[in-house]
Design a protein around this motif. Structure first.
Motif, PDB file in Angstrom:
ATOM      1  N   GLY A   1       0.825  -1.297  -0.118  1.00  0.00           N
ATOM      2  CA  GLY A   1      -0.049  -0.037  -0.003  1.00  0.00           C
ATOM      3  C   GLY A   1       0.813   1.205   0.192  1.00  0.00           C
ATOM      4  N   ARG A   2       2.173   1.010  -0.096  1.00  0.00           N
ATOM      5  CA  ARG A   2       2.843   2.435  -0.040  1.00  0.00           C
ATOM      6  C   ARG A   2       3.718   2.395  -1.506  1.00  0.00           C
ATOM      7  N   TRP A   3       3.655   3.633  -2.119  1.00  0.00           N
ATOM      8  CA  TRP A   3       4.264   3.990  -3.255  1.00  0.00           C
ATOM      9  C   TRP A   3       5.611   4.763  -3.172  1.00  0.00           C
ATOM     10  N   SER A   4       6.752   4.146  -3.880  1.00  0.00           N
ATOM     11  CA  SER A   4       7.752   4.795  -3.939  1.00  0.00           C
ATOM     12  C   SER A   4       8.333   4.920  -5.415  1.00  0.00           C
ATOM     13  N   LEU A   5       9.531   5.901  -5.472  1.00  0.00           N
ATOM     14  CA  LEU A   5      10.136   6.205  -6.735  1.00  0.00           C
ATOM     15  C   LEU A   5      10.814   4.939  -7.031  1.00  0.00           C
ATOM     16  N   PRO A   6      11.141   4.343  -8.138  1.00  0.00           N
ATOM     17  CA  PRO A   6      12.032   3.302  -8.335  1.00  0.00           C
ATOM     18  C   PRO A   6      13.526   3.496  -8.184  1.00  0.00           C
ATOM     19  N   PRO A   7      14.149   2.279  -7.844  1.00  0.00           N
ATOM     20  CA  PRO A   7      15.387   2.566  -7.291  1.00  0.00           C
ATOM     21  C   PRO A   7      16.603   3.155  -8.418  1.00  0.00           C
ATOM     22  N   ASP A   8      16.066   3.354  -9.671  1.00  0.00           N
ATOM     23  CA  ASP A   8      16.965   3.975 -10.713  1.00  0.00           C
ATOM     24  C   ASP A   8      16.832   5.471 -10.859  1.00  0.00           C
ATOM     25  N   GLN A   9      15.912   6.041 -10.169  1.00  0.00           N
ATOM     26  CA  GLN A   9      15.621   7.442  -9.923  1.00  0.00           C
ATOM     27  C   GLN A   9      15.927   8.230  -8.771  1.00  0.00           C
ATOM     28  N   PRO A  10      16.081   9.392  -9.106  1.00  0.00           N
ATOM     29  CA  PRO A  10      16.511  10.122  -7.693  1.00  0.00           C
ATOM     30  C   PRO A  10      15.403  10.112  -6.745  1.00  0.00           C
ATOM     31  N   ASN A  11      15.567   9.757  -5.430  1.00  0.00           N
ATOM     32  CA  ASN A  11      14.586   9.885  -4.438  1.00  0.00           C
ATOM     33  C   ASN A  11      14.167  11.167  -3.932  1.00  0.00           C
ATOM     34  N   MET A  12      13.124  11.172  -3.353  1.00  0.00           N
ATOM     35  CA  MET A  12      12.557  12.548  -2.925  1.00  0.00           C
ATOM     36  C   MET A  12      11.206  12.299  -2.086  1.00  0.00           C
ATOM     37  N   PRO A  13      11.348  13.118  -0.888  1.00  0.00           N
ATOM     38  CA  PRO A  13      10.180  12.658   0.013  1.00  0.00           C
ATOM     39  C   PRO A  13       8.652  12.698  -0.855  1.00  0.00           C
ATOM     40  N   GLN A  14       7.789  12.093  -0.378  1.00  0.00           N
ATOM     41  CA  GLN A  14       6.410  12.028  -0.909  1.00  0.00           C
ATOM     42  C   GLN A  14       5.439  12.561  -0.213  1.00  0.00           C
ATOM     43  N   MET A  15       5.597  12.480   1.227  1.00  0.00           N
ATOM     44  CA  MET A  15       4.680  13.028   2.114  1.00  0.00           C
ATOM     45  C   MET A  15       5.444  13.164   3.342  1.00  0.00           C
TER      46      MET A  15
END
Length: 101
Positions: free
Chosen positions: A80-94
């Protein structure tokens, strides 16, 4: 953005995916009959409003995932949690914020 359907039961949609929460099934097939209105406020605007209201900020946490529905294409989901794929720079979503009077 406005929606005549109102806010859905995002807690039920997230189920056990909510951070640190214990989940119990409650109302089934919830339908909100009240319209909702959403605004995009910057984190600085929100924190400043809390401080300007004479509240004491006690915590501010950012999360690298979001519950409910993904705001970006190619996001991946787990419990139930969505996150960016590992090959993309990450950033806070909430974020979560607590304050006291």
């Amino acid at each position: 953005m406005s929606s005549e359907e109102g806010v859905g039961d995002y807690v039920a949609v997230s189920g056990q995916g909510l951070a640190g929460g214990e989940y119990e099934t409650s109302i089934q097939d919830f339908v909100n009959s009240h319209p909702s209105h959403e605004f995009s406020w910057g984190l600085g605007d929100i924190v400043t409003a809390v401080l300007d209201s004479a509240l004491t900020l006690t915590s501010l946490r950012e999360y690298l995932y979001i519950n409910d529905s993904p705001p970006f294409a190619n996001m991946i989901t787990s419990e139930g949690r969505w996150s960016l794929p590992p090959d993309q720079p990450n950033m806070p979503q909430m974020f979560s914020l607590t304050a006291r009077k």
